[in-house]
Design a protein around this motif. Sequence first.
Motif, PDB file in Angstrom:
ATOM      1  N   LYS A 243      27.506  16.117  -5.130  1.00 19.77           N
ATOM      2  CA  LYS A 243      26.897  14.800  -5.193  1.00 19.77           C
ATOM      3  C   LYS A 243      26.677  14.284  -3.786  1.00 19.77           C
ATOM      4  CE  LYS A 243      27.416  10.236  -7.304  1.00 19.77           C
ATOM      5  NZ  LYS A 243      28.279   9.364  -8.118  1.00 19.77           N
ATOM      6  N   SER A 244      25.430  13.920  -3.477  1.00 18.71           N
ATOM      7  CA  SER A 244      25.081  13.363  -2.173  1.00 18.71           C
ATOM      8  C   SER A 244      24.378  12.037  -2.405  1.00 18.71           C
ATOM      9  CB  SER A 244      24.167  14.317  -1.396  1.00 18.71           C
ATOM     10  OG  SER A 244      23.778  13.755  -0.161  1.00 18.71           O
ATOM     11  N   GLY A 245      24.992  10.968  -1.942  1.00 16.04           N
ATOM     12  CA  GLY A 245      24.427   9.651  -2.219  1.00 16.04           C
ATOM     13  C   GLY A 245      24.485   9.362  -3.705  1.00 16.04           C
ATOM     14  N   THR A 246      23.337   9.108  -4.308  1.00 14.11           N
ATOM     15  CA  THR A 246      23.291   8.800  -5.750  1.00 14.11           C
ATOM     16  C   THR A 246      22.765   9.961  -6.580  1.00 14.11           C
ATOM     17  OG1 THR A 246      21.068   7.864  -5.533  1.00 14.11           O
ATOM     18  CG2 THR A 246      22.936   6.355  -5.280  1.00 14.11           C
ATOM     19  N   THR A 247      22.554  11.119  -5.961  1.00 15.06           N
ATOM     20  CA  THR A 247      21.998  12.250  -6.700  1.00 15.06           C
ATOM     21  C   THR A 247      22.934  13.444  -6.656  1.00 15.06           C
ATOM     22  OG1 THR A 247      20.806  13.174  -4.801  1.00 15.06           O
ATOM     23  CG2 THR A 247      19.648  11.523  -6.137  1.00 15.06           C
ATOM     24  N   TRP A 248      22.769  14.306  -7.659  1.00 12.39           N
ATOM     25  CA  TRP A 248      23.469  15.583  -7.692  1.00 12.39           C
ATOM     26  C   TRP A 248      22.503  16.668  -7.252  1.00 12.39           C
ATOM     27  CZ3 TRP A 248      28.612  16.303  -8.913  1.00 12.39           C
ATOM     28  CH2 TRP A 248      29.272  15.205  -9.469  1.00 12.39           C
ATOM     29  N   GLN A 249      23.041  17.659  -6.534  1.00 17.77           N
ATOM     30  CA  GLN A 249      22.206  18.750  -6.045  1.00 17.77           C
ATOM     31  C   GLN A 249      22.899  20.088  -6.266  1.00 17.77           C
ATOM     32  OE1 GLN A 249      20.344  18.292  -2.168  1.00 17.77           O
ATOM     33  NE2 GLN A 249      20.955  16.159  -2.103  1.00 17.77           N
TER      34      GLN A 249
ATOM     35  N   PHE B  65      16.067  18.667 -10.314  1.00 13.50           N
ATOM     36  CA  PHE B  65      16.563  17.396  -9.824  1.00 13.50           C
ATOM     37  C   PHE B  65      17.626  16.881 -10.781  1.00 13.50           C
ATOM     38  CE2 PHE B  65      16.122  13.673  -7.282  1.00 13.50           C
ATOM     39  CZ  PHE B  65      16.446  12.629  -8.099  1.00 13.50           C
ATOM     40  N   LEU B  66      18.811  16.516 -10.255  1.00 11.24           N
ATOM     41  CA  LEU B  66      19.881  15.995 -11.077  1.00 11.24           C
ATOM     42  C   LEU B  66      20.121  14.540 -10.736  1.00 11.24           C
ATOM     43  CD1 LEU B  66      20.812  19.149 -10.171  1.00 11.24           C
ATOM     44  CD2 LEU B  66      22.383  18.637 -12.030  1.00 11.24           C
ATOM     45  N   GLU B  67      19.998  13.666 -11.732  1.00 12.53           N
ATOM     46  CA  GLU B  67      20.226  12.250 -11.504  1.00 12.53           C
ATOM     47  C   GLU B  67      21.720  11.963 -11.441  1.00 12.53           C
ATOM     48  OE1 GLU B  67      18.361   9.661 -10.835  1.00 12.53           O
ATOM     49  OE2 GLU B  67      16.600  10.930 -10.714  1.00 12.53           O
ATOM     50  N   GLU B  68      22.068  10.752 -11.072  1.00 13.78           N
ATOM     51  CA  GLU B  68      23.472  10.384 -10.902  1.00 13.78           C
ATOM     52  C   GLU B  68      24.256  10.593 -12.189  1.00 13.78           C
ATOM     53  OE1 GLU B  68      26.146   6.610  -9.322  1.00 13.78           O
ATOM     54  OE2 GLU B  68      23.968   6.466  -9.472  1.00 13.78           O
ATOM     55  N   GLU B  69      23.609  10.410 -13.321  1.00 15.25           N
ATOM     56  CA  GLU B  69      24.300  10.573 -14.595  1.00 15.25           C
ATOM     57  C   GLU B  69      24.668  12.029 -14.853  1.00 15.25           C
ATOM     58  OE1 GLU B  69      21.564   8.972 -14.055  1.00 15.25           O
ATOM     59  OE2 GLU B  69      21.644   6.974 -14.949  1.00 15.25           O
ATOM     60  N   GLY B  70      24.147  12.966 -14.066  1.00 17.43           N
ATOM     61  CA  GLY B  70      24.561  14.349 -14.190  1.00 17.43           C
ATOM     62  C   GLY B  70      23.726  15.177 -15.123  1.00 17.43           C
ATOM     63  N   CYS B  71      22.551  14.744 -15.477  1.00 18.26           N
ATOM     64  CA  CYS B  71      21.730  15.485 -16.427  1.00 18.26           C
ATOM     65  C   CYS B  71      20.756  16.401 -15.694  1.00 18.26           C
ATOM     66  CB  CYS B  71      20.950  14.522 -17.314  1.00 18.26           C
ATOM     67  SG  CYS B  71      19.875  15.377 -18.478  1.00 18.26           S
TER      68      CYS B  71
ATOM     69  N   VAL C 242      28.565  14.852   1.341  1.00 19.54           N
ATOM     70  CA  VAL C 242      28.857  14.782  -0.089  1.00 19.54           C
ATOM     71  C   VAL C 242      30.144  14.016  -0.328  1.00 19.54           C
ATOM     72  CG1 VAL C 242      27.650  16.954  -0.565  1.00 19.54           C
ATOM     73  CG2 VAL C 242      30.093  17.004  -0.074  1.00 19.54           C
ATOM     74  N   ARG C 243      30.205  13.388  -1.482  1.00 19.57           N
ATOM     75  CA  ARG C 243      31.377  12.605  -1.861  1.00 19.57           C
ATOM     76  C   ARG C 243      32.272  13.440  -2.776  1.00 19.57           C
ATOM     77  NH1 ARG C 243      30.971   7.214  -0.731  1.00 19.57           N
ATOM     78  NH2 ARG C 243      28.951   6.492   0.028  1.00 19.57           N
ATOM     79  N   LEU C 244      32.854  14.462  -2.195  1.00 21.18           N
ATOM     80  CA  LEU C 244      33.796  15.313  -2.900  1.00 21.18           C
ATOM     81  C   LEU C 244      34.987  15.577  -1.993  1.00 21.18           C
ATOM     82  CD1 LEU C 244      31.433  18.037  -4.459  1.00 21.18           C
ATOM     83  CD2 LEU C 244      32.702  16.293  -5.716  1.00 21.18           C
ATOM     84  N   LYS C 245      36.154  15.797  -2.589  1.00 22.56           N
ATOM     85  CA  LYS C 245      37.310  16.199  -1.813  1.00 22.56           C
ATOM     86  C   LYS C 245      37.165  17.669  -1.427  1.00 22.56           C
ATOM     87  CE  LYS C 245      40.436  13.025  -4.243  1.00 22.56           C
ATOM     88  NZ  LYS C 245      41.641  12.937  -5.108  1.00 22.56           N
ATOM     89  N   MET C 246      37.797  18.054  -0.322  1.00 20.36           N
ATOM     90  CA  MET C 246      37.758  19.449   0.089  1.00 20.36           C
ATOM     91  C   MET C 246      38.335  20.347  -1.003  1.00 20.36           C
ATOM     92  SD  MET C 246      36.918  21.696   2.376  1.00 20.36           S
ATOM     93  CE  MET C 246      36.774  20.972   4.017  1.00 20.36           C
ATOM     94  N   SER C 247      39.389  19.873  -1.666  1.00 24.48           N
ATOM     95  CA  SER C 247      40.007  20.665  -2.737  1.00 24.48           C
ATOM     96  C   SER C 247      39.041  20.890  -3.893  1.00 24.48           C
ATOM     97  CB  SER C 247      41.275  19.975  -3.242  1.00 24.48           C
ATOM     98  OG  SER C 247      40.983  18.674  -3.742  1.00 24.48           O
TER      99      SER C 247
END
Length: 278
Positions: free
Chosen positions: A174-180, A30-36, A209-214
């Motif tokens: 990143k999906s919502g507030t979590t990283w996966q 599980f990855l929290e929003e802070e990226g750890c 997810v909140r990422l650009k296609m690039s």
Amino acid sequence: MHRILRWWIEIVCPWERQTANGQRNGNRSFLEEEGCLVIYVGIVNHEEELSLLLRRVLAETMSRLGKSMGCFSYENSYTFLNEWRRGQRHFDILLMNVSLLEEGTLEAARQVKEAFPDTEIVLLAKNDNLALQAFQLGVRHYLLLPTTEAAVKEAVLRCVFGMEGNWQRKILVKSGTTWQLVPLAELEAVVSDDHHQILCLTGGRELEVRLKMSEIQEGLAGRSPFHFLSPGRGTLVNAEMVDSFDASEVHMKSGRILSVSKRRYGEFKKEMESLMAD
């Protein structure tokens, strides 16, 4: 009454004591929003002296590697399975002493590997009678008891390196507030949708997810064993999962249908033909 002992090693993320109690997302860490990234370790063992050795080596090794870890201990395989089957714990690494309940521990290892093949397992035993069965199950390492600090460290390092090899076949999103971590083997396509990207996964699942296609294309470049091609603006498809296509549509093996743009069709057709020729 069997005790379930819980302890934490706070190495990278001091906030993990609060965040790691939540549900883990998917099969992996599980990855929290802070990226750890938190590596979850389970110890199934009834010998206190051995548990102390395992804990000490785990703490020292993870600290040197700069990893953050949550660790849970169980006195036997039955206690472990009761909690694991309820879906409350998904482990990245399991250290399991088979000397007390041989068949029960092997069965626990088998069930874990069937459900989560990427889980790294180390078995500890007083003889090598179960070694062949263990490796047939996909166990990473088999340690003979009594063991040494050096041997445990080697086993832990092999597990971590094995995990990192698996991560190379995944993309971090990143999906919502979590990283996966999304397995590339489950990624059918990526479709743009109003400044968001929709990851189309096997089984009809979708992940926004909140990422650009690039950024996604950059994440896939050079690390994926799969070929992701663009049949049109704002769309990527996993070529290995394409069933058929024509000038207007791509039909995925799952039944999902995606559009093909007239401008991209010629180049997309050439790329698919080249892959099929290889």
